[in-house]
Design a protein around this motif. Sequence first.
Motif, PDB file in Angstrom:
ATOM      1  N   PHE A  41       0.838  -1.200   0.000  1.00 50.55           N
ATOM      2  CA  PHE A  41       0.000   0.000   0.000  1.00 50.55           C
ATOM      3  C   PHE A  41       0.871   1.248   0.000  1.00 50.55           C
ATOM      4  O   PHE A  41       1.981   1.240   0.527  1.00 50.55           O
ATOM      5  CB  PHE A  41      -0.885   0.029   1.254  1.00 50.55           C
ATOM      6  CG  PHE A  41      -1.887  -1.081   1.303  1.00 50.55           C
ATOM      7  CD1 PHE A  41      -3.182  -0.879   0.857  1.00 50.55           C
ATOM      8  CD2 PHE A  41      -1.535  -2.333   1.800  1.00 50.55           C
ATOM      9  CE1 PHE A  41      -4.111  -1.901   0.906  1.00 50.55           C
ATOM     10  CE2 PHE A  41      -2.459  -3.365   1.846  1.00 50.55           C
ATOM     11  CZ  PHE A  41      -3.753  -3.150   1.401  1.00 50.55           C
ATOM     12  N   ILE A  42       0.328   2.320  -0.578  1.00 49.52           N
ATOM     13  CA  ILE A  42       1.000   3.627  -0.593  1.00 49.52           C
ATOM     14  C   ILE A  42       0.047   4.620   0.066  1.00 49.52           C
ATOM     15  O   ILE A  42      -1.143   4.624  -0.258  1.00 49.52           O
ATOM     16  CB  ILE A  42       1.264   4.066  -2.052  1.00 49.52           C
ATOM     17  CG1 ILE A  42       2.189   3.085  -2.771  1.00 49.52           C
ATOM     18  CG2 ILE A  42       1.810   5.484  -2.107  1.00 49.52           C
ATOM     19  CD1 ILE A  42       3.611   3.078  -2.298  1.00 49.52           C
ATOM     20  N   ASP A  43       0.591   5.441   0.949  1.00 45.26           N
ATOM     21  CA  ASP A  43      -0.248   6.437   1.619  1.00 45.26           C
ATOM     22  C   ASP A  43      -0.848   7.370   0.570  1.00 45.26           C
ATOM     23  O   ASP A  43      -0.131   7.893  -0.274  1.00 45.26           O
ATOM     24  CB  ASP A  43       0.604   7.239   2.620  1.00 45.26           C
ATOM     25  CG  ASP A  43      -0.263   8.013   3.596  1.00 45.26           C
ATOM     26  OD1 ASP A  43      -1.499   7.878   3.525  1.00 45.26           O
ATOM     27  OD2 ASP A  43       0.292   8.747   4.422  1.00 45.26           O
ATOM     28  N   GLY A  44      -2.147   7.535   0.623  1.00 50.14           N
ATOM     29  CA  GLY A  44      -2.822   8.412  -0.331  1.00 50.14           C
ATOM     30  C   GLY A  44      -3.442   7.680  -1.502  1.00 50.14           C
ATOM     31  O   GLY A  44      -4.251   8.233  -2.235  1.00 50.14           O
ATOM     32  N   VAL A  45      -3.055   6.414  -1.725  1.00 51.34           N
ATOM     33  CA  VAL A  45      -3.674   5.616  -2.788  1.00 51.34           C
ATOM     34  C   VAL A  45      -4.667   4.665  -2.108  1.00 51.34           C
ATOM     35  O   VAL A  45      -4.286   3.914  -1.212  1.00 51.34           O
ATOM     36  CB  VAL A  45      -2.620   4.806  -3.574  1.00 51.34           C
ATOM     37  CG1 VAL A  45      -3.280   4.001  -4.685  1.00 51.34           C
ATOM     38  CG2 VAL A  45      -1.571   5.740  -4.148  1.00 51.34           C
ATOM     39  N   PRO A  46      -5.958   4.709  -2.513  1.00 49.08           N
ATOM     40  CA  PRO A  46      -6.989   4.044  -1.707  1.00 49.08           C
ATOM     41  C   PRO A  46      -6.941   2.515  -1.655  1.00 49.08           C
ATOM     42  O   PRO A  46      -7.452   1.943  -0.710  1.00 49.08           O
ATOM     43  CB  PRO A  46      -8.303   4.519  -2.334  1.00 49.08           C
ATOM     44  CG  PRO A  46      -7.940   5.043  -3.674  1.00 49.08           C
ATOM     45  CD  PRO A  46      -6.535   5.537  -3.577  1.00 49.08           C
ATOM     46  N   SER A  47      -6.373   1.849  -2.651  1.00 54.78           N
ATOM     47  CA  SER A  47      -6.322   0.391  -2.527  1.00 54.78           C
ATOM     48  C   SER A  47      -4.912  -0.107  -2.817  1.00 54.78           C
ATOM     49  O   SER A  47      -4.050   0.675  -3.201  1.00 54.78           O
ATOM     50  CB  SER A  47      -7.347  -0.266  -3.450  1.00 54.78           C
ATOM     51  OG  SER A  47      -7.240   0.269  -4.727  1.00 54.78           O
TER      52      SER A  47
END
Lengths: 210, 370
Positions: B268-274
Amino acid sequence: MNKMINVALPKGRLGDKAYKMLEASGYPCPAIYEDNRKLTFENPEAGVRYFLVKPSDVAVYVERGAADIGIAGKDILLEYKPDVYELLDLKMGRCRMCVAGPKDFHDDHAHTLRVATKFPNIARAYYSGLSREIELIHLNGSIELAPLVGLSDVIVDIVETGKTLYENGLAPLEEIVPISARLIANKSSFKFKGDALRTLCACMEKAVNP
Amino acid sequence: MRKAGTQMNNLRADERISIALRTMYRQYGYLPYKVSKFEEYDLYMRNKAFLMSENVLAFSDMDGKLMALKPDVTLSIIKNTKDEGDQLKVCYAEQVYRVPRGAKGFKEIMQTGLEVIGAVDAYTMGEVLMLAARSLKAISEDYALDVADLGVVSGILAKENLTDAQRAQLIALISDKNLHGLAAQCASLGVGTDTANMLEKLVTVYGPFEETLAQYEAMALPEACGEALANLRAVLEMMKLCGVERMNLDFSVVNDMNYYNGLIFAGFIDGVPSSVLSGGRYDYLMQKMGRSAQAMGFAVYLDQLARQMDTRCGYDVDTLIVYDSHTPQKRIIEAAAKATADGMRVRVQRVGETAVRSREMIDLCGEGKA
């Protein structure tokens, strides 16, 4: 990065109840009581921002990360199968997803069953589980009318008290699944705002299961 | 300042990342692998559940054979490998076509990833996981890589007499972190109290890799989980050697047990929802496709990144050159050549047209006027 918690609340009775619960759990936002047409309400001290959205849209806001958490009916979760965490059963907004139809309805399997519903995926999944072939009729409201005017044989809909059904000469025939409101969370937010979301969830859980 | 890296600056975030990732995979000896855009439809029908969405764009080939625009790269790579025993390490960057969850239509998605086919030992597992973590880091410093081992789940469920469908229901509830649903389902399936309690732990116990693994090791899990726990421990030790951080042990990444086995992970990447990265061991998929080799890999989906990561700049070009009917062509050409040689993006435009947004403007109007 903004570490406020964004909460999607469903407009209406369920949203009001859910907000009261959040308020009592330490996430108040008095601005929400002001009588105006604003859609977002913020309380920086409590670290929350509320959005008021159409109940069926809550899951969309949460799945796409516009809201970190939200309150959505299990019916919506079953219908749209959003990719979210389902953290808590809030045990409110309780009702049942049912097959309903004329009181004396008998499915004789001689024809394809015509099913009117707002929940095509739930209806399809239920009848395919029974290996029953159906013709789906997707409606957006006043589902109870469909069997009365011969549009469908039965309906698949939410039944709370059953009053609308009885007044129209219909009755619940089979229960598909019990429904209640759930606390849902965006999967990515749960990694990066995890502590704040877990605290909120724990507070809500205390309110639900004291 | 602009000059260095100008070529990279002109790329979208997803293109830039795709190039950076492939460069990294090449450095570790993963050979580029090209698969055709088209694939026999039948391949996907036989492995429907492996795909993220069941919808496949199909069309008839010249001879009437049903073909598909590929919705996934892994299946095509496996199909094209021979069962020889030697380890194959490949990487790819391909467009795939599928319906994203919740969407109403097909989308072209950039998928970059790598696969190891052959013997997958502890080192190989560690290498793949390390590259997964570095892939995320190449996208953003604010990343999280969640790992789990399906062996733990199957170990817990081993003594319960459940059908595949029932196991799948329980796994779906674990992956939704749905504690109340899991308790209700365990009760209705008649799952033993011990097992139900352990499954609950899979939902509630998660967090930083090392301390969470220690918690699982301290639990009295069935013996059947031992190999999986040892596996996770070996992976953890290797990640420490590689200096990989930001890893969590979290069983919500568990997936279809008909295809995957052992290690499984999602990024996961912060700011990307999935999740933007997913992967794991898929020996069972290999077996289903008639191969005896083991396999492991992951894919990075870059479609969501372009929107999130492209910082909008306030201008379309660096230099706007404006001319009128008096300006000698030679002057325009010289000015444009000088600016491009300096690494500027140049737009040459007749005076009076709606100006594009630019950082600076060179006004050649009136030059050469008698």
